[in-house]
Design a protein around this motif. Structure first.
Motif, PDB file in Angstrom:
ATOM      1  N   GLU A 109     -12.716  21.849 -34.561  1.00 34.97           N
ATOM      2  CA  GLU A 109     -12.843  20.919 -33.445  1.00 34.97           C
ATOM      3  C   GLU A 109     -11.508  20.243 -33.147  1.00 34.97           C
ATOM      4  N   LEU A 110     -11.262  19.952 -31.877  1.00 32.12           N
ATOM      5  CA  LEU A 110     -10.004  19.335 -31.462  1.00 32.12           C
ATOM      6  C   LEU A 110      -9.979  17.855 -31.802  1.00 32.12           C
ATOM      7  N   VAL A 111      -8.789  17.370 -32.093  1.00 32.77           N
ATOM      8  CA  VAL A 111      -8.557  15.941 -32.294  1.00 32.77           C
ATOM      9  C   VAL A 111      -7.442  15.529 -31.332  1.00 32.77           C
ATOM     10  N   PRO A 112      -7.732  14.606 -30.368  1.00 34.97           N
ATOM     11  CA  PRO A 112      -9.031  13.998 -30.079  1.00 34.97           C
ATOM     12  C   PRO A 112      -9.985  15.005 -29.455  1.00 34.97           C
ATOM     13  N   ASN A 113     -11.280  14.743 -29.578  1.00 33.40           N
ATOM     14  CA  ASN A 113     -12.269  15.744 -29.194  1.00 33.40           C
ATOM     15  C   ASN A 113     -12.513  15.833 -27.695  1.00 33.40           C
ATOM     16  N   ASP A 114     -11.899  14.948 -26.895  1.00 33.43           N
ATOM     17  CA  ASP A 114     -12.107  15.066 -25.452  1.00 33.43           C
ATOM     18  C   ASP A 114     -11.403  16.283 -24.870  1.00 33.43           C
ATOM     19  N   GLY A 115     -10.610  16.984 -25.698  1.00 31.12           N
ATOM     20  CA  GLY A 115      -9.987  18.219 -25.236  1.00 31.12           C
ATOM     21  C   GLY A 115     -10.980  19.345 -25.027  1.00 31.12           C
ATOM     22  N   GLU A 116     -12.187  19.170 -25.568  1.00 29.46           N
ATOM     23  CA  GLU A 116     -13.197  20.228 -25.427  1.00 29.46           C
ATOM     24  C   GLU A 116     -13.511  20.523 -23.965  1.00 29.46           C
ATOM     25  N   ARG A 117     -13.437  19.498 -23.131  1.00 29.74           N
ATOM     26  CA  ARG A 117     -13.781  19.726 -21.720  1.00 29.74           C
ATOM     27  C   ARG A 117     -12.776  20.653 -21.044  1.00 29.74           C
ATOM     28  N   PHE A 118     -11.535  20.678 -21.537  1.00 31.43           N
ATOM     29  CA  PHE A 118     -10.549  21.603 -20.968  1.00 31.43           C
ATOM     30  C   PHE A 118     -10.871  23.034 -21.368  1.00 31.43           C
ATOM     31  N   PHE A 119     -11.363  23.211 -22.606  1.00 29.93           N
ATOM     32  CA  PHE A 119     -11.862  24.524 -23.014  1.00 29.93           C
ATOM     33  C   PHE A 119     -13.009  24.948 -22.102  1.00 29.93           C
ATOM     34  N   GLN A 140      -1.038  15.831 -22.657  1.00 27.67           N
ATOM     35  CA  GLN A 140      -1.699  15.469 -23.913  1.00 27.67           C
ATOM     36  C   GLN A 140      -1.670  16.629 -24.897  1.00 27.67           C
ATOM     37  N   ARG A 141      -1.495  16.297 -26.169  1.00 28.54           N
ATOM     38  CA  ARG A 141      -1.468  17.292 -27.243  1.00 28.54           C
ATOM     39  C   ARG A 141      -2.679  17.077 -28.142  1.00 28.54           C
ATOM     40  N   PHE A 142      -3.235  18.185 -28.612  1.00 29.73           N
ATOM     41  CA  PHE A 142      -4.414  18.132 -29.463  1.00 29.73           C
ATOM     42  C   PHE A 142      -4.127  18.860 -30.770  1.00 29.73           C
ATOM     43  N   GLN A 143      -4.796  18.433 -31.822  1.00 26.04           N
ATOM     44  CA  GLN A 143      -4.615  19.077 -33.127  1.00 26.04           C
ATOM     45  C   GLN A 143      -5.889  19.802 -33.525  1.00 26.04           C
ATOM     46  N   SER A 144      -5.708  20.941 -34.182  1.00 26.42           N
ATOM     47  CA  SER A 144      -6.831  21.705 -34.697  1.00 26.42           C
ATOM     48  C   SER A 144      -6.332  22.504 -35.901  1.00 26.42           C
ATOM     49  N   VAL A 199      -1.019  22.711 -33.023  1.00 29.62           N
ATOM     50  CA  VAL A 199      -0.880  21.825 -31.868  1.00 29.62           C
ATOM     51  C   VAL A 199      -1.276  22.627 -30.637  1.00 29.62           C
ATOM     52  N   ILE A 200      -2.249  22.114 -29.897  1.00 28.22           N
ATOM     53  CA  ILE A 200      -2.769  22.806 -28.722  1.00 28.22           C
ATOM     54  C   ILE A 200      -2.439  22.000 -27.475  1.00 28.22           C
ATOM     55  N   THR A 201      -1.847  22.656 -26.503  1.00 28.33           N
ATOM     56  CA  THR A 201      -1.517  22.013 -25.225  1.00 28.33           C
ATOM     57  C   THR A 201      -2.103  22.842 -24.085  1.00 28.33           C
ATOM     58  N   PHE A 202      -2.555  22.160 -23.055  1.00 24.81           N
ATOM     59  CA  PHE A 202      -3.119  22.813 -21.883  1.00 24.81           C
ATOM     60  C   PHE A 202      -2.114  22.759 -20.737  1.00 24.81           C
ATOM     61  N   SER A 203      -2.104  23.812 -19.942  1.00 25.06           N
ATOM     62  CA  SER A 203      -1.155  23.899 -18.827  1.00 25.06           C
ATOM     63  C   SER A 203      -1.303  22.696 -17.905  1.00 25.06           C
ATOM     64  N   GLU A 204      -0.169  22.158 -17.486  1.00 26.09           N
ATOM     65  CA  GLU A 204      -0.105  21.033 -16.550  1.00 26.09           C
ATOM     66  C   GLU A 204      -0.718  19.754 -17.096  1.00 26.09           C
ATOM     67  N   ARG A 205      -0.872  19.662 -18.427  1.00 23.49           N
ATOM     68  CA  ARG A 205      -1.357  18.432 -19.048  1.00 23.49           C
ATOM     69  C   ARG A 205      -0.393  18.059 -20.165  1.00 23.49           C
TER      70      ARG A 205
END
Length: 244
Positions: A66-76, A46-50, A38-44
């Protein structure tokens, strides 16, 4: 003889792993067992799975699927800081993510990052988890108000608090993490046991065409709890006997 449900086997305080070999060994376990991250970004929120798809100790790098959902790529791509959390056999394994770079591993898109220098290791399970041998697979059924007809599969391992299941085919669209399913039935050697369960995670292995599901027992009665404990204790005794 020790009791697998004794408080002395209960949750332990978290530890900070700093030894490179120890960190590598734990990440390698997540990789080998395909444990979801489970991947989380600071101050967001939404949770992503990888998943980990490579851990290279010599080069000091790891690869994330790849992240699910894949719109997390933009945070990377924005270079935002992130955290990674996973669970393996009741142990929480977590670390601060480092800046990633988009690349490929074995022909598939991935995110490369450096190995963490610190990992939080937190033993939280308070029950012995007993794996089942291929010769003693237990048939199970999973059903509920939001799952009809019932799914039929096999029990892979079990503890006093939850179990891991296997189903043929891709069940990821039918099952939802956090959902409670009212009728989980396991055909144990001494009779069928039915209780409700909460789905913790679902993972589909395309190469095997199998879905692996983790569930936690939900609002069990005293009778159901005793049935589970009896079965887990029986498996533990058999496992110890085989080691002699």
């Amino acid at each position: 003889m020790s009791n697998p449900f004794n408080p002395e086997n209960g949750p332990q305080p978290p530890r900070i792993l700093k030894a490179p070999l120890e960190i590598f060994a734990n990440l390698r376990q997540l990789l080998q067992h395909h444990d979801p991250l489970v991947i989380t970004f600071s101050e967001r929120s939404q949770r992503f799975q990888s998943y980990l798809i490579e851990v290279d100790r010599e080069r000091g790098i790891l690869a994330l699927d790849e992240l699910v959902p894949n719109d997390g790529e933009r945070f990377f791509n924005n270079g935002e800081s992130f955290k990674i959390e996973a669970f393996h056999d009741g142990v929480r394994i977590a670390w601060e993510g480092q800046q990633t770079q988009i690349g490929e591993f074995e022909g598939h898109r991935c995110y490369w990052s450096v190995l963490p220098t610190e990992v939080v290791y937190h033993q939280r399970r308070n029950a012995f988890r007993a794996p089942l041998k291929m010769t003693q697979m237990i048939n199970i059924e999973l059903a509920g108000a939001k799952l009809n007809p019932a799914l039929k599969g096999q029990l892979l391992d079990i503890s006093a608090t939850g179990c891991k299941l296997r189903f043929q085919g891709n069940m990821s669209s039918q099952l939802q993490a956090g959902q409670v399913y009212e009728r989980f039935t396991a055909h144990l050697p001494f009779g069928a046991m039915t209780t409700s369960v909460e789905l913790r995670h679902a993972q589909y292995e395309e190469k095997l065409d199998l879905s692996f599901i983790g569930v936690r027992f939900h609002n069990m009665s005293g009778l159901e709890q005793r049935q589970i404990e009896r079965f887990v204790y029986q498996l533990q005794r058999e496992s110890r006997r085989d080691e002699i």
